[in-house]
Write an enzyme that holds these catalytic residues in place. Structure first.
Site, mmCIF file in Angstrom:
data_model
loop_
_atom_site.group_PDB
_atom_site.id
_atom_site.type_symbol
_atom_site.label_atom_id
_atom_site.label_comp_id
_atom_site.label_asym_id
_atom_site.label_seq_id
_atom_site.Cartn_x
_atom_site.Cartn_y
_atom_site.Cartn_z
ATOM 1 N N THR B 138 0.734 -1.487 -0.167
ATOM 2 C CA THR B 138 0.016 -0.276 0.214
ATOM 3 C C THR B 138 0.619 1.117 -0.038
ATOM 4 O OG1 THR B 138 0.325 -0.176 2.314
ATOM 5 C CG2 THR B 138 -2.173 -0.921 1.452
ATOM 6 N N GLY B 177 3.553 -3.567 7.715
ATOM 7 C CA GLY B 177 4.442 -2.947 9.002
ATOM 8 C C GLY B 177 6.341 -3.606 9.469
ATOM 9 N N GLU B 421 -6.514 -5.776 3.848
ATOM 10 C CA GLU B 421 -6.671 -7.533 3.366
ATOM 11 C C GLU B 421 -8.062 -7.213 2.013
ATOM 12 O OE1 GLU B 421 -4.572 -9.486 3.199
ATOM 13 O OE2 GLU B 421 -3.489 -9.422 4.197
#
Lengths: 666, 658
Positions: B138, B177, B421
């Site tokens: 993203t 992350g 997701e």
């Protein structure tokens, strides 16, 4: 940072609006003069270097508390310097200083001082009021206990009168009786108004209020017999030291009981208060503030989500064309525009309650309390109805911002955690709904026994007449005109009447079956809550529709009418079962309602940004990178992130402590 | 000692709690393994979560890194392996509070998207934690819509390298992350350009930090994206690339390869990759969604039998708040939902296992159905469970708002699942697209996948229920759900047809129907969930009272769904106004029935106190004592500088000069 120009999308949105936002701002503020004054006070705060500080998102809880205390003490001084004394103006000043957040002196200013004014004797006011006004005494209001909240009679703290020394002995007899949650109690206050069960001459006289010193003036250390501290981290309210307080045989002089109404004489004789209806007044006032807060908090979230949705482009609507603004997707409009309409509706409801309260409280001073029970019942339900709706709406706005809504830079997580406790405090919402239901059921039985009722429940008067004619669904249904707010008010009225009647009948059926009133009430409570919700929903639609006729500017009235229709029709489409089951609307009409909701989304779309601009939140107050007025979202997200505590050093110390040793070993 | 109010609830259980736990675990042996893992992890002080609520973002991050490093050692000590039966319980035991979760995604993406040679090179290094990986998809300006990503990778024939760039601010990688502070490598998704032609999104392995001193590599700007609603322990990061060169071999090339001369070659089927993405949506349901809901139910229900408030009967003790109908109506449907979704998760897992076997045999027939189911159920379950956790939070009144209740952390964590997701609205629209297609096919008499065959057998009619007990018949309510699903799907399909026939462009017609399409997709998933729950109950063993209590929960789940969505069932008169009153009566009766087993039903989830980490929800119910003790540990109760700096001058008459 270099001055940036306005994002082109937002510029286009603003140019396309069909009305002047400023005119709508005037309506929300209650007139152009009040808008001017509000902005004047806003500028006083925003231009004052003393009120500047680092972004709170990057501070620890202790640091946030410290900033809040710093600003609060300055605030008290500056309010006096600027000569601001009108309650509304103080409220503005305070909310600009603290940017809509709670602060450690909230309870001192909002509860301790007012309680002294209303419940202290002149002698007590002499002793406590000026020191408290000058902040030598900082007080809080200690009501809730660990084991007890909304149900006041269950409080366990005791105050036992000792005529020998003419003192009250205060005790927290159990763990559950420890005072828990009062704001400012943990670290800030040196006094508290404590609510305790009064015992004198061996008898319990119920709850009474006592002024209790808790910390030593000078050293701020807790007094012997007092255990006090902070209750630890919470979902939000980081800047507030919500506290606990445990008292062990702590003695205060007899004169520290607030004795304007009830009294304990030196020999221990108890003198009863004249009326307890007065406490209703304070509750009504505070609940009216929560309705206003519901409107404001939802407005802030809508402002952020709608501006961001005009700036964010994603995916494709038409093959081969550039990515559209996400606000052009029907599903996005369907999430956000009904909430925008709701925010406006709640503004008008909040203003209505406040005006009604001021009108009636004029009467209170002259002793006419006849309207108070209805207002009390109504505000209980509206407090619950608006705070539940706003709570869910804020979350919906955050979700509508996708991943970035989850970042604290969006500001919405903060609005949510600050707002959500209002579903609980000042009366847990379900309990509030049931209070309103009690009033509705009472009104219903009055009507059933042939009496007329007045005010917002007067629609119940029509029920017996309707029952004479057998329900002819089709014949009744066609009377609703889905393009007419007034006609929709009637539909909501019919729904409320039907659900109140159904709940009242179910309650009666339970009473016929079972032994106790309480049991029957409990077994009907889900129905009763539904009835209250329907009643409140009706009141909101009614007040919104009534507001339209007051608006003189045609362009503004047109856009507010769209919002009012959307609010009413969306509410029907979310509760179609109620309208179908009662035969108020047919399935064919429901289909039309659903269709019309979607048409209204498209109608409102060009005005969406102007409608949130009208709320007129300053960027500093909004506290959101996504909702910035200029729409320069991405650049500023990057600037914001660079300030994150994890970015303080280029290589985080964890690397040296944990990662490197491990990699060396492998 | 156990609070007597909680102990008494356990004495009257109508079923065997241990048996139900085994059922949820998939067998007594699984229960044993799970407990052993939980015990091993939770008895180790390094994994303690005791101070979690008092820590800053920096402290949480450091603790998570420490735990991740320690976990390597622990697994070795215990003889746990990634393919062993213990592995899936580790995460549950840690409550997700551990770093390097994206490292797993990094490894999986190499295993799935990499060539054999790439796997041989990178996987051993990653397994040994010689490097720490992340997964950078993203961007600031783009999430779910992958084609819109703006990062570029230009092939340079001269040096046989890809040159990666972040051409503008919205193209910056954002959110991955482990990338903010920890990762040394990441898989970057970028638009591939060869000779000026764009070939779409491809994955590249990019080193971002030095393996020696962890400093950023040349051309890399990276850092933490700042505080979020939760995930304080995770360093979600940003990444900007400026002329960063990686060798040609760093493009993951199982499916697409760039030859040295710049020729672009597609190989094999990418469908398997597609399958991986859909299976992730299903795999997150258990740990990220069901576990938090089950924990929230445990906390809220235990607290609701300890908390007493007001009186139900004059002269009696104050009542447990769970005895109030309104409290039951808040909590018990959430409990029923936790069970309903547990069983649908089993169903989906089984379907995916079957799909995986088929795909390995190169049979891709099941893919569209699996994709539609995974999208729809991911959206419906995450949305429903998120709302449910929030209800649990608010049902605990003021104390629920304390972090020490554990509920705010559960809520802020689960709600992220609605977005990652695949954003839920978009996923539901994907399911809707499948449903509309199947409906058209079924109407034309063509075959459709098994989960949607009901669309072919549309039968008009009315609900046959005659009294309130008829609504406790699974056939009656399952049919009602089916009817609503068919009605919503068919009416939306008709609306789409109408719009197109009246001249609207297809995409326009679609956008005008999206609100209805979303409702149709939800109705489909709701129907399948109810049907699956009813079928599961039918097959349960009748011993030990398990089947009876599960039947009650199934009824409650189904009737609650009707009760809270009456309009959908009344709309075409399938359920009449009089029948709807029966539904309500039956539903409210059930609340009182399930109330008696509420505590045993949450005990069966079998969370340890350390897993719950809640002052309100512990097994012994010593709520108030614990709340008081924990509060005293708060750092705010150490002397704060605020007093000396601000309060003291304030209290010492600085103001009296006014």
């Amino acid at each position: 940072a270099a001055a940036m120009t306005m994002n082109a999308d937002l510029r286009r949105e603003r140019a396309a609006a069909t009305f002047q936002p400023l005119l709508l701002t005037h309506i929300l503020d209650g007139g152009p003069e009040r808008t001017r004054r509000r902005k004047e006070i806003e500028a006083l705060v925003l231009n004052d270097p003393d009120f500047q500080h680092e972004d709170l998102n990057f501070l620890s809880r202790s640091q946030r508390y410290e900033q809040a205390i710093r600003k609060s003490s300055l605030m008290v001084m500056k309010l006096r310097e600027h000569g601001i004394a009108d309650p509304e103006e103080i409220f503005w000043f305070k909310s600009f200083v603290h940017r809509g957040r709670p602060e450690p002196l909230d309870l001192h200013l909002g509860m301790f001082l007012p309680t002294l004014l209303t419940q202290a004797t002149p002698e007590q006011q002499d002793r406590f009021f000026m020191p408290a006004w000058n902040l030598e005494i900082i007080g809080t209001y200690a009501q809730t206990e660990m084991g007890h909240g909304t149900h006041l009679r269950g409080l366990e703290t005791t105050a036992t009168y000792d005529p020998a020394t003419q003192e009250f002995i205060l005790n927290s007899p159990t763990v559950t009786s420890i005072k828990w949650w009062p704001g400012g109690l943990g670290k800030t206050s040196n006094h508290a108004i404590v609510l305790a069960q009064l015992y004198t001459q061996g008898q319990c006289k119920g709850l009474h209020a006592f002024i209790v010193p808790i910390r030593q003036l000078g050293t701020h250390e807790p007094l012997p017999g007092i255990t006090v501290g902070d209750i630890g981290p919470k979902f939000g309210y980081d800047e507030m030291d919500n506290g606990y307080l445990k008292m062990d045989n702590f003695r205060i002089p007899r004169e520290n009981m607030l004795m304007k109404y009830a009294q304990v004489e030196p020999d221990g004789t108890y003198v009863k208060p004249l009326s307890d209806k007065l406490t209703y007044g304070t509750m009504v006032f505070i609940r009216s503030l929560i309705v206003g807060d519901s409107a404001r908090s939802l407005s802030r979230a809508c402002t952020i989500a709608i501006r961001y949705s005009a700036v964010r482009h994603q995916s494709e609507l038409k093959p081969g064309e550039p990515e559209p603004q996400i606000l052009d997707y029907q599903t996005q409009q369907y999430k956000l525009f009904p909430l925008l309409a709701t925010a406006y509706a709640f503004h008008f409801v909040g203003a209505y309650i406040k005006d009604t309260y001021h009108r009636i409280s004029g009467d209170i001073n002259e002793g006419d309390l006849s309207e108070l029970p209805e207002l009390h019942a109504l505000t209980a339900g509206l407090k619950a109805f608006t705070s539940w709706t706003a709570n869910a709406g804020i979350e919906e706005c955050r979700m509508a911002c996708g991943g970035h809504g989850y970042s604290r830079c969006s500001g919405i997580p903060d609005i949510y955690v600050t707002f959500t406790p209002s579903c609980t405090y000042e009366g847990e919402n379900t309990v509030m709904m049931l209070q309103t239901a009690r009033f509705l059921v009472k009104s219903y039985s009055q009507v059933s026994s042939g009496q007329q009722v007045t005010g917002m429940v007067s629609y119940l008067n029509d029920l017996p007449r309707q029952r004479i004619q057998p329900q002819h669904v089709a014949a009744r249904a066609v009377t609703v005109r889905i393009n007419d707010p007034v006609s929709l008010v009637e539909a909501y009225k019919a729904r409320a009447a039907r659900l109140v009647e159904a709940a009242a009948k179910n309650l009666q059926a339970e009473l016929n079956h079972r032994k106790s009133k309480e049991d029957a009430w409990n077994r009907t409570s889900v129905d009763l809550v539904r009835a209250s919700e329907a009643h409140c929903h009706y009141v909101v639609v009614k007040l919104f529709a009534a507001k339209l006729s007051e608006v003189t500017n045609a362009a503004v009235r047109a856009v507010l009418t769209d919002l009012c229709l959307l609010y009413a029709l969306f509410g029907i489409s979310k509760n179609t079962g109620d309208f179908l089951q009662a035969g108020i609307l047919t399935s064919a009409q429901i289909t039309q309602v659903n269709q019309h909701v979607k048409e209204l989304l498209a109608v409102i779309r060009p005005n969406a940004v102007a409608l949130v601009d009208s709320f007129d939140f300053h960027d500093v107050h909004l506290g959101s990178v996504l909702g910035r007025y200029d729409g320069n979202v991405y650049e500023n997200m990057f600037e914001w992130a660079k300030k994150s505590p994890l970015n303080k050093t280029q290589v985080h110390e964890s690397f040296h402590k944990h990662l490197k040793p491990m990699q060396a070993k492998l | 000692s156990v609070n007597p109010d909680l102990a008494s609830e356990r004495q009257t259980a109508s079923f065997c709690v241990e048996k139900l736990t085994a059922l949820l675990d998939g067998g007594a042996e699984q229960t044993r393994i799970r407990r052993a893992v939980v015990e091993a992890i939770q008895s180790d002080p390094v994994f303690s979560r005791e101070n979690q609520y008092f820590q800053t973002q920096n402290e949480r991050y450091e603790a998570a890194v420490r735990k991740a490093v320690h976990l390597q050692k622990k697994m070795h000590e215990m003889g746990w392996t990634e393919n062993g039966p213990e592995y899936k319980y580790i995460y549950r035991a840690l409550a997700g509070d551990v770093a390097f979760l994206l490292h797993r995604v990094f490894m999986r993406s190499i295993s799935v998207l990499g060539s054999d040679k790439q796997i041989a090179k990178w996987i051993p290094l990653a397994t040994q934690l010689q490097l720490i990986g992340s997964y950078a998809q993203t961007e600031l300006g783009h999430g779910t819509y992958l084609q819109g990503l703006e990062t570029t990778a230009v092939f340079d024939i001269a040096t046989q390298e890809f040159i990666l760039n972040t051409p503008k601010i919205s193209a910056m990688k954002w959110w991955p992350g482990d990338m903010g502070r920890s990762a040394t490598h990441t898989v970057v998704f970028a638009q591939l350009y060869i000779h000026g032609k764009c070939y779409g999104i491809h994955p590249f392995i990019v080193q971002i930090r030095s393996l020696q001193d962890h400093s950023l590599c040349p051309g890399i700007t990276a850092g933490d994206i700042g505080p979020k609603m939760s995930f304080e322990a995770i360093d979600n990061g940003y990444l900007m690339l400026k002329n960063v060169r990686v060798p040609r071999e760093n493009m993951l090339s199982k499916f697409c390869e760039v030859r040295p001369d710049g020729t672009y070659v597609r190989q094999g089927s990418q469908k398997i990759n597609y399958f991986t993405m859909t299976s992730v949506r299903i795999s997150l349901i258990s740990d990220e969604v069901l576990t938090p809901l089950m924990k929230a139910c445990t906390i809220a229900i235990r607290y609701s039998v300890v908390r007493r408030q007001s009186k139900l009967k004059p002269g009696e003790q104050e009542a447990k708040i769970l005895d109030y109908q309104t409290q039951q109506e808040k909590l018990l449907p959430q409990l029923a939902a936790a069970y309903a979704f547990h069983f649908i998760n089993d169903y989906l897992q089984e379907l995916f296992d079957r799909g995986y076997r088929e795909i390995q045999r190169k049979n891709f027939d099941m893919l569209p159905e699996l994709h539609a189911l995974s999208s729809g159920f991911k959206a419906v379950i995450t949305h429903h469970c998120t709302a449910a956790v929030e209800i649990c939070l608010r049902a605990c009144g003021g104390h629920g708002y304390s972090l020490l209740s554990g509920l705010p952390s559960l809520y802020t964590k689960i709600l992220a699942s609605c977005i990652y997701e695949g954003e839920n609205t978009i996923l539901l629209l994907q399911t809707a697209r499948f449903l509309i297609k199947c409906f058209m096919a079924a109407s034309a008499g063509q075959p459709v996948p098994p989960s949607v065959t009901y669309l072919a057998a549309v039968k008009p009619g009315k609900c046959p229920a005659k009294n309130k007990s008829d609504f406790l018949s699974p056939d009656i309510y399952t049919e009602a759900y089916q009817h609503v699903a068919v009605r919503l799907i068919s009416s939306t399909a008709a609306k789409l047809q109408d719009l197109i026939q009246s001249g609207a462009k297809k995409y326009n017609a679609w956008n005008q129907c999206t609100v209805q399409l979303v409702q149709a997709a939800k109705a489909h998933c709701h129907y399948i969930t109810v049907k699956n729950f009813a079928e599961t109950v039918e097959k349960l063993e009748t011993k030990a009272g398990i089947q009876r209590i599960m039947k009650h929960l199934c009824d409650l789940f189904a009737l609650h769904g009707i009760f809270s969505n009456t309009g959908a069932f009344l709309h075409d008169g399938y359920i009449s106004a009089a029948q709807m009153d029966m539904v309500t009566a039956s539903y409210l009766d059930l609340l009182a029935v399930i109330r008696k087993d509420a505590v045993p039903l949450v005990d069966a989830f079998d969370f340890t106190d350390k897993s719950l980490n809640s002052a309100l929800g512990s097994y012994d119910g010593q709520v108030y004592q614990r709340l008081y003790e924990w509060a005293q540990k708060s750092p705010t109760n150490k002397m704060s500088p605020a007093y000396e700096r601000y309060l003291k001058p304030l209290l010492h008459n600085t103001l009296s000069k006014l």
